[in-house]
Design a protein around this motif. Structure first.
Motif, PDB file in Angstrom:
ATOM      1  N   SER A   3      18.574  19.533  41.888  1.00  0.00           N
ATOM      2  CA  SER A   3      18.914  19.762  40.491  1.00  0.00           C
ATOM      3  C   SER A   3      17.642  19.849  39.659  1.00  0.00           C
ATOM      4  N   VAL A   4      17.848  20.267  38.443  1.00  0.00           N
ATOM      5  CA  VAL A   4      16.732  20.492  37.547  1.00  0.00           C
ATOM      6  C   VAL A   4      16.213  19.143  37.041  1.00  0.00           C
ATOM      7  N   ILE A  13      19.848  28.529  27.748  1.00  0.00           N
ATOM      8  CA  ILE A  13      19.926  29.769  28.538  1.00  0.00           C
ATOM      9  C   ILE A  13      21.128  30.582  28.070  1.00  0.00           C
ATOM     10  N   VAL A  14      20.857  31.785  27.591  1.00  0.00           N
ATOM     11  CA  VAL A  14      21.936  32.681  27.157  1.00  0.00           C
ATOM     12  C   VAL A  14      22.092  33.774  28.215  1.00  0.00           C
ATOM     13  N   ILE A  15      23.326  34.033  28.596  1.00  0.00           N
ATOM     14  CA  ILE A  15      23.597  35.102  29.570  1.00  0.00           C
ATOM     15  C   ILE A  15      24.377  36.191  28.846  1.00  0.00           C
ATOM     16  N   VAL A  16      23.894  37.427  28.915  1.00  0.00           N
ATOM     17  CA  VAL A  16      24.589  38.527  28.238  1.00  0.00           C
ATOM     18  C   VAL A  16      25.496  39.217  29.253  1.00  0.00           C
ATOM     19  N   ARG A 480      15.540  31.744  39.982  1.00  0.00           N
ATOM     20  CA  ARG A 480      14.212  31.958  39.391  1.00  0.00           C
ATOM     21  C   ARG A 480      13.959  30.875  38.328  1.00  0.00           C
ATOM     22  N   LEU A 481      14.982  30.613  37.533  1.00  0.00           N
ATOM     23  CA  LEU A 481      14.825  29.590  36.495  1.00  0.00           C
ATOM     24  C   LEU A 481      14.752  28.193  37.112  1.00  0.00           C
ATOM     25  N   LEU A 482      15.567  27.985  38.153  1.00  0.00           N
ATOM     26  CA  LEU A 482      15.539  26.673  38.803  1.00  0.00           C
ATOM     27  C   LEU A 482      14.173  26.395  39.408  1.00  0.00           C
ATOM     28  N   SER A 483      13.592  27.405  40.085  1.00  0.00           N
ATOM     29  CA  SER A 483      12.281  27.119  40.670  1.00  0.00           C
ATOM     30  C   SER A 483      11.218  26.973  39.578  1.00  0.00           C
ATOM     31  N   HIS A 484      11.444  27.626  38.447  1.00  0.00           N
ATOM     32  CA  HIS A 484      10.513  27.456  37.324  1.00  0.00           C
ATOM     33  C   HIS A 484      10.547  26.013  36.823  1.00  0.00           C
TER      34      HIS A 484
END
Ligand code: 6YU
Length: 497
Positions: A3-4, A13-16, A480-484
């Motif tokens: 987990s983060v 985080i906004v998802i379009v 990608r965001l999780l590894s960031h």
């Protein structure tokens, strides 16, 4: 599932877009611990190009139809199995092991424009020749291309093949090629195979497994996935007008502006709109504009229209075992005749019909397939005009002047303002680098990287144009965001459900 880190769980985080790519990204992010995930969806429903409808008592798919390659490697298959959405036959090891290379071995019927039903045995060798040429079209990746497009390659091979044949054989051969080209336009979602790059054609990869459908509708997958999310994750009827990135005046680097004027800040935005929408609206959707290399890749990658016309009858006029019927125009040589008058000839682009099976479930229901500009023109006609054209076509090809459909229903993907067509294909001059460019986030480096990320079917390197491709791109951007934000690598939550 890793987990983060706790100090990052509030990252906004906004998802379009609430299609399968957007939803799969949200499921991954939420399960990893992010608490501030919001999907903004332009329409009043989730699913996007996964859309189940009804025709009488029948469940019909207006958008995606099959799980392509239902086997262990396909995350859509694994989820559908997990949620209990498939027929038992689709779950058998035999079904999963079938290697059909994207062309299911359907039992065909062949009808001609002079009202004759041809003996399939006579046509099958011609069809085999066409399929061999098509297969050869997939062998030019990284090699010198004799032609820029798949269409030109197929036509040159067909002309060569039947150069010395007698007139009747050549004419029938060309009718079969012409029909194959129309069918492949539907498969690839393009107006013409002349627009599909020969070198890039082989980028698309198939998975093992005989394509299967969702007996109660593809949207069951969407409903099950949404149930994994907090109930207020999706905000409906909220079209995004502009994504302002690289902001230095606000604490978060991105501002998302909606059509209603609402503005919200975000640390990251995952854009999942279709490539068709991006082609049309990129100049107003991003401020500052997209980098040129990304824009050029958006322009090079193709996006076209494939529509369905469902036609229901009281009884079958096709063979009991028939799974697909091809309509061959005897007078036609579309190897040469490229431009047709849309108004009078649009229906000639319909390659034929697939038969919805099993009959006990669907009754006598056919699905016609039509791609390209003719398909886009069809969308502008009234229901009555479409019904009349299809009825006339079927009467002509069967030689039965009184056949009358019970109900007709068609899709209209090109004029859907949030989709602008059906799905992507590798355009001429397109390479794997273009697909990488489409998926590249903005910016990749600097003090505030990953402000805008890109998911959606067109951004998958080899499963573009499919539901599983789209789902995997949502997971990819969530990862990608999780590894960031995490120090350790991640496992997909969806594969563990
Ligand atoms: C598959 C299949 N299938 C038939 C037809 C169609 C497609 N596909 P979405 O568009 O879903 O989501 C984006 C959301 O964003 C959406 O809800 C919008 O409303 C929203 N949005 C847009 N703008 C916005 C804004 N400004 N603000 C807020 N929200 C906004 N795939 O696996 N099996 O049988 C078919 C078929 C008629 C139209 C298909 C099929 C394609 C899939 O439907 C599609 O890829 C995914 O659903 C896309 O999901 P997404 O989330 O990315 O976008 C050799 C070789 C050949 C190469 N091709 C062979 C493969 C053949 C593909 N076959 C397809 C065939 C059929 C019949």
């Amino acid at each position: 599932m890793d987990s983060v880190k706790s100090e990052n769980i509030n990252a906004k985080i906004v998802i379009v877009g609430s299609g399968i790519a957007g939803i799969s990204a949200a499921v991954e992010l939420t399960a990893a611990g992010f608490t501030n995930v919001q999907i903004l969806e332009a329409t009043g429903r989730s699913g996007g190009r996964i859309k189940t409808g009804r025709l009488g008592d029948n469940v019909v798919e207006i958008g995606a139809n099959w799980i392509h390659g239902p086997s262990e490697e396909n995350p859509v298959f694994c989820l559908a199995r997990r949620y209990g959405l498939l027929d038992p036959e689709a779950l058998t090891p035999e079904n999963q092991a079938m290697e059909v290379g994207g062309h299911p071995p359907w039992v065909p019927n062949f009808f001609t424009s002079t009202g004759r039903k041809l003996d399939a045995e006579c046509i099958l060798p011609l069809q085999m020749t066409c399929l061999e040429i098509l297969e050869e079209s997939s062998s030019f990746e990284g090699k010198e291309e004799p032609f820029p497009s798949v269409g030109e390659f197929i036509c040159s091979k067909a002309l060569e093949k039947w150069a010395d044949a007698d007139k009747a054989t050549r004419s029938l051969g060309f009718s079969v090629v012409s029909n194959l080209l129309k069918g492949e336009c539907c498969v690839n979602g393009t107006h013409s195979l002349d627009e599909v790059g020969l070198g890039a054609f082989s980028l698309y990869k198939t998975l093992p497994g005989l394509d299967c459908t969702f007996p109660k509708g593809y949207e069951g997958l969407i409903q099950n996935l949404l149930s994994e999310l907090p109930s207020d994750t999706v905000k409906y009827n909220c079209p995004v007008r502009c994504i302002e990135w690289n902001n230095t005046e606000t604490e978060s680097p991105v501002i998302v502006e909606c059509e209603d004027g609402d503005r919200m800040t975000a640390d990251h935005v995952i854009v999942t709109v279709s490539l068709g929408y991006l082609k049309k609206h990129h100049s107003t959707l991003f401020r500052p504009p997209l980098p040129l290399h990304k824009l050029h890749s958006i322009q090079r990658q193709g996006f076209g229209t494939n529509n369905k016309i469902f036609v229901e009858f009281d009884s079958a006029w096709w063979d009991a075992d028939c799974e697909v019927m091809h309509f061959l125009w005897e007078d036609e040589n579309s190897l040469v005749d490229k431009t047709l008058d849309l108004q009078s000839s649009w229906i000639k682009k319909l390659f034929g019909f697939t038969v919805l099976k099993p009959t006990e479930r669907y009754g006598h229901l056919l699905c016609g397939w039509i791609a390209g500009h003719e398909s886009e023109y069809m969308e502008t006609l009234s229901d009555q005009e479409v019904t009349q054209a299809v009825t006339q076509l079927i009467r002509r090809f069967t030689g039965n002047p009184i056949l009358t459909p019970k109900r007709v229903l068609r899709s209209q993907w090109f004029h859907n303002p949030w989709t602008c067509g059906s799905y992507s294909f590798p355009g001429t001059g397109c390479s794997s680098q273009d697909l990488k460019n489409l998926a590249e986030p903005l910016p990749t480096t600097g003090p505030q990287p990953l402000q805008v990320l890109f998911a959606g079917e067109a951004t998958h390197p080899c499963f573009y144009s499919t539901v599983h491709g789209a789902l995997l791109t949502g997971q990819r951007e969530a990862d990608r965001l999780l590894s960031h934000y995490s120090s350790t690598s991640t496992n997909h939550v969806l594969s563990k459900l």
